[in-house]
Motif scaffolding. Sequence first.
Motif, PDB file in Angstrom:
ATOM      1  N   VAL A  11      -3.046  -2.437   6.789  1.00  0.00           N
ATOM      2  CA  VAL A  11      -4.187  -3.337   6.670  1.00  0.00           C
ATOM      3  C   VAL A  11      -4.445  -3.956   8.038  1.00  0.00           C
ATOM      4  O   VAL A  11      -3.561  -3.975   8.907  1.00  0.00           O
ATOM      5  N   GLU A  12      -5.643  -4.451   8.218  1.00  0.00           N
ATOM      6  CA  GLU A  12      -5.996  -5.081   9.493  1.00  0.00           C
ATOM      7  C   GLU A  12      -5.497  -6.523   9.577  1.00  0.00           C
ATOM      8  O   GLU A  12      -5.175  -7.015  10.652  1.00  0.00           O
ATOM      9  N   ASN A  13      -5.460  -7.208   8.420  1.00  0.00           N
ATOM     10  CA  ASN A  13      -5.117  -8.622   8.396  1.00  0.00           C
ATOM     11  C   ASN A  13      -4.143  -8.926   7.268  1.00  0.00           C
ATOM     12  O   ASN A  13      -4.102  -8.217   6.272  1.00  0.00           O
ATOM     13  N   ASN A  14      -3.408 -10.011   7.408  1.00  0.00           N
ATOM     14  CA  ASN A  14      -2.521 -10.499   6.364  1.00  0.00           C
ATOM     15  C   ASN A  14      -3.368 -11.245   5.338  1.00  0.00           C
ATOM     16  O   ASN A  14      -3.403 -12.469   5.296  1.00  0.00           O
ATOM     17  N   ASP A  15      -4.063 -10.488   4.519  1.00  0.00           N
ATOM     18  CA  ASP A  15      -5.030 -11.023   3.568  1.00  0.00           C
ATOM     19  C   ASP A  15      -4.765 -10.406   2.196  1.00  0.00           C
ATOM     20  O   ASP A  15      -4.645  -9.179   2.082  1.00  0.00           O
ATOM     21  N   ALA A  16      -4.664 -11.236   1.163  1.00  0.00           N
ATOM     22  CA  ALA A  16      -4.322 -10.756  -0.178  1.00  0.00           C
ATOM     23  C   ALA A  16      -5.292  -9.683  -0.665  1.00  0.00           C
ATOM     24  O   ALA A  16      -4.869  -8.673  -1.236  1.00  0.00           O
ATOM     25  N   GLU A  17      -6.565  -9.874  -0.444  1.00  0.00           N
ATOM     26  CA  GLU A  17      -7.567  -8.900  -0.898  1.00  0.00           C
ATOM     27  C   GLU A  17      -7.422  -7.574  -0.162  1.00  0.00           C
ATOM     28  O   GLU A  17      -7.497  -6.500  -0.757  1.00  0.00           O
ATOM     29  N   GLU A  18      -7.184  -7.616   1.142  1.00  0.00           N
ATOM     30  CA  GLU A  18      -6.979  -6.384   1.910  1.00  0.00           C
ATOM     31  C   GLU A  18      -5.728  -5.648   1.441  1.00  0.00           C
ATOM     32  O   GLU A  18      -5.734  -4.420   1.313  1.00  0.00           O
ATOM     33  N   ILE A  19      -4.669  -6.392   1.202  1.00  0.00           N
ATOM     34  CA  ILE A  19      -3.432  -5.776   0.715  1.00  0.00           C
ATOM     35  C   ILE A  19      -3.666  -5.128  -0.647  1.00  0.00           C
ATOM     36  O   ILE A  19      -3.229  -4.002  -0.888  1.00  0.00           O
ATOM     37  N   ARG A  20      -4.384  -5.830  -1.522  1.00  0.00           N
ATOM     38  CA  ARG A  20      -4.673  -5.288  -2.858  1.00  0.00           C
ATOM     39  C   ARG A  20      -5.483  -4.002  -2.765  1.00  0.00           C
ATOM     40  O   ARG A  20      -5.131  -2.984  -3.364  1.00  0.00           O
ATOM     41  N   ILE A  21      -6.556  -4.021  -2.000  1.00  0.00           N
ATOM     42  CA  ILE A  21      -7.431  -2.848  -1.890  1.00  0.00           C
ATOM     43  C   ILE A  21      -6.677  -1.662  -1.297  1.00  0.00           C
ATOM     44  O   ILE A  21      -6.735  -0.548  -1.822  1.00  0.00           O
ATOM     45  N   ALA A  22      -5.942  -1.887  -0.214  1.00  0.00           N
ATOM     46  CA  ALA A  22      -5.221  -0.793   0.450  1.00  0.00           C
ATOM     47  C   ALA A  22      -4.115  -0.233  -0.441  1.00  0.00           C
ATOM     48  O   ALA A  22      -3.926   0.983  -0.534  1.00  0.00           O
ATOM     49  N   THR A  23      -3.385  -1.121  -1.114  1.00  0.00           N
ATOM     50  CA  THR A  23      -2.295  -0.679  -1.985  1.00  0.00           C
ATOM     51  C   THR A  23      -2.832   0.109  -3.168  1.00  0.00           C
ATOM     52  O   THR A  23      -2.306   1.180  -3.503  1.00  0.00           O
ATOM     53  N   GLN A  24      -3.877  -0.380  -3.798  1.00  0.00           N
ATOM     54  CA  GLN A  24      -4.446   0.336  -4.935  1.00  0.00           C
ATOM     55  C   GLN A  24      -5.025   1.685  -4.520  1.00  0.00           C
ATOM     56  O   GLN A  24      -4.847   2.679  -5.229  1.00  0.00           O
ATOM     57  N   GLU A  25      -5.665   1.750  -3.379  1.00  0.00           N
ATOM     58  CA  GLU A  25      -6.168   3.025  -2.861  1.00  0.00           C
ATOM     59  C   GLU A  25      -5.021   4.018  -2.692  1.00  0.00           C
ATOM     60  O   GLU A  25      -5.106   5.180  -3.109  1.00  0.00           O
ATOM     61  N   LEU A  27      -1.954   4.013  -4.104  1.00  0.00           N
ATOM     62  CA  LEU A  27      -1.332   4.394  -5.372  1.00  0.00           C
ATOM     63  C   LEU A  27      -2.199   5.351  -6.175  1.00  0.00           C
ATOM     64  O   LEU A  27      -1.711   6.337  -6.733  1.00  0.00           O
ATOM     65  N   GLN A  28      -3.488   5.075  -6.232  1.00  0.00           N
ATOM     66  CA  GLN A  28      -4.389   5.956  -6.977  1.00  0.00           C
ATOM     67  C   GLN A  28      -4.468   7.339  -6.352  1.00  0.00           C
ATOM     68  O   GLN A  28      -4.512   8.349  -7.061  1.00  0.00           O
ATOM     69  N   LEU A  29      -4.425   7.410  -5.023  1.00  0.00           N
ATOM     70  CA  LEU A  29      -4.465   8.709  -4.355  1.00  0.00           C
ATOM     71  C   LEU A  29      -3.159   9.480  -4.580  1.00  0.00           C
ATOM     72  O   LEU A  29      -3.186  10.694  -4.798  1.00  0.00           O
ATOM     73  N   ILE A  30      -2.036   8.794  -4.561  1.00  0.00           N
ATOM     74  CA  ILE A  30      -0.762   9.464  -4.841  1.00  0.00           C
ATOM     75  C   ILE A  30      -0.795  10.075  -6.240  1.00  0.00           C
ATOM     76  O   ILE A  30      -0.416  11.242  -6.425  1.00  0.00           O
ATOM     77  N   LEU A  31      -1.253   9.313  -7.225  1.00  0.00           N
ATOM     78  CA  LEU A  31      -1.318   9.846  -8.598  1.00  0.00           C
ATOM     79  C   LEU A  31      -2.278  11.025  -8.673  1.00  0.00           C
ATOM     80  O   LEU A  31      -1.947  12.067  -9.248  1.00  0.00           O
ATOM     81  N   SER A  32      -3.434  10.881  -8.091  1.00  0.00           N
ATOM     82  CA  SER A  32      -4.444  11.939  -8.134  1.00  0.00           C
ATOM     83  C   SER A  32      -3.964  13.217  -7.455  1.00  0.00           C
ATOM     84  O   SER A  32      -4.059  14.314  -8.020  1.00  0.00           O
ATOM     85  N   GLU A  33      -3.435  13.096  -6.254  1.00  0.00           N
ATOM     86  CA  GLU A  33      -3.007  14.265  -5.480  1.00  0.00           C
ATOM     87  C   GLU A  33      -1.811  14.981  -6.102  1.00  0.00           C
ATOM     88  O   GLU A  33      -1.576  16.148  -5.833  1.00  0.00           O
ATOM     89  N   ASN A  34      -1.051  14.259  -6.924  1.00  0.00           N
ATOM     90  CA  ASN A  34       0.118  14.852  -7.568  1.00  0.00           C
ATOM     91  C   ASN A  34      -0.088  15.084  -9.061  1.00  0.00           C
ATOM     92  O   ASN A  34       0.858  15.402  -9.772  1.00  0.00           O
ATOM     93  N   GLN A  35      -1.338  14.927  -9.509  1.00  0.00           N
ATOM     94  CA  GLN A  35      -1.717  15.153 -10.911  1.00  0.00           C
ATOM     95  C   GLN A  35      -0.781  14.410 -11.860  1.00  0.00           C
ATOM     96  O   GLN A  35      -0.221  14.988 -12.787  1.00  0.00           O
TER      97      GLN A  35
END
Length: 122
Positions: A11-25, A27-35
């Motif tokens: 993330v660019e900043n120590n910001d809760a919203e940035e951490i949430r968005i980056a983490t969810q992105e 995790l969702q990509l890991i699940l998707s790419e690994n079916q």
Amino acid sequence: MVRGIRGATTVENNDAEEIRIATQELLQLILSENQLSTEDLVSAIFTVTSDLNADFPASSARGIGWQLVPLLCATEIPVPGALPRCVRVLLHVNTTRNQKEIRHIFLRNAASLRKDLVDSDT
């Protein structure tokens, strides 16, 4: 069979919203790419660099439906010169895939951590 899947993002900043968005992105990509689905998850261990303390990555996982998955957060070892503002995850999953079929996901500046595992299209 249980396998481990690694992933990381920054993330660019120590910001809760940035951490949430980056983490969810991530995790969702890991699940998707690994079916995978949430039902396939055994547990997850998250680490963050010491410059990130605005939120727990586990909270981000709960926000996408991982309520029943055992989650743990910790601080990464503060090695001098290490990549800053980084969220890492180690997922333990039930899968029939062999190790060579597992897709590890490294996003944003974290792609530099494991160039050997990053596809040019990820």
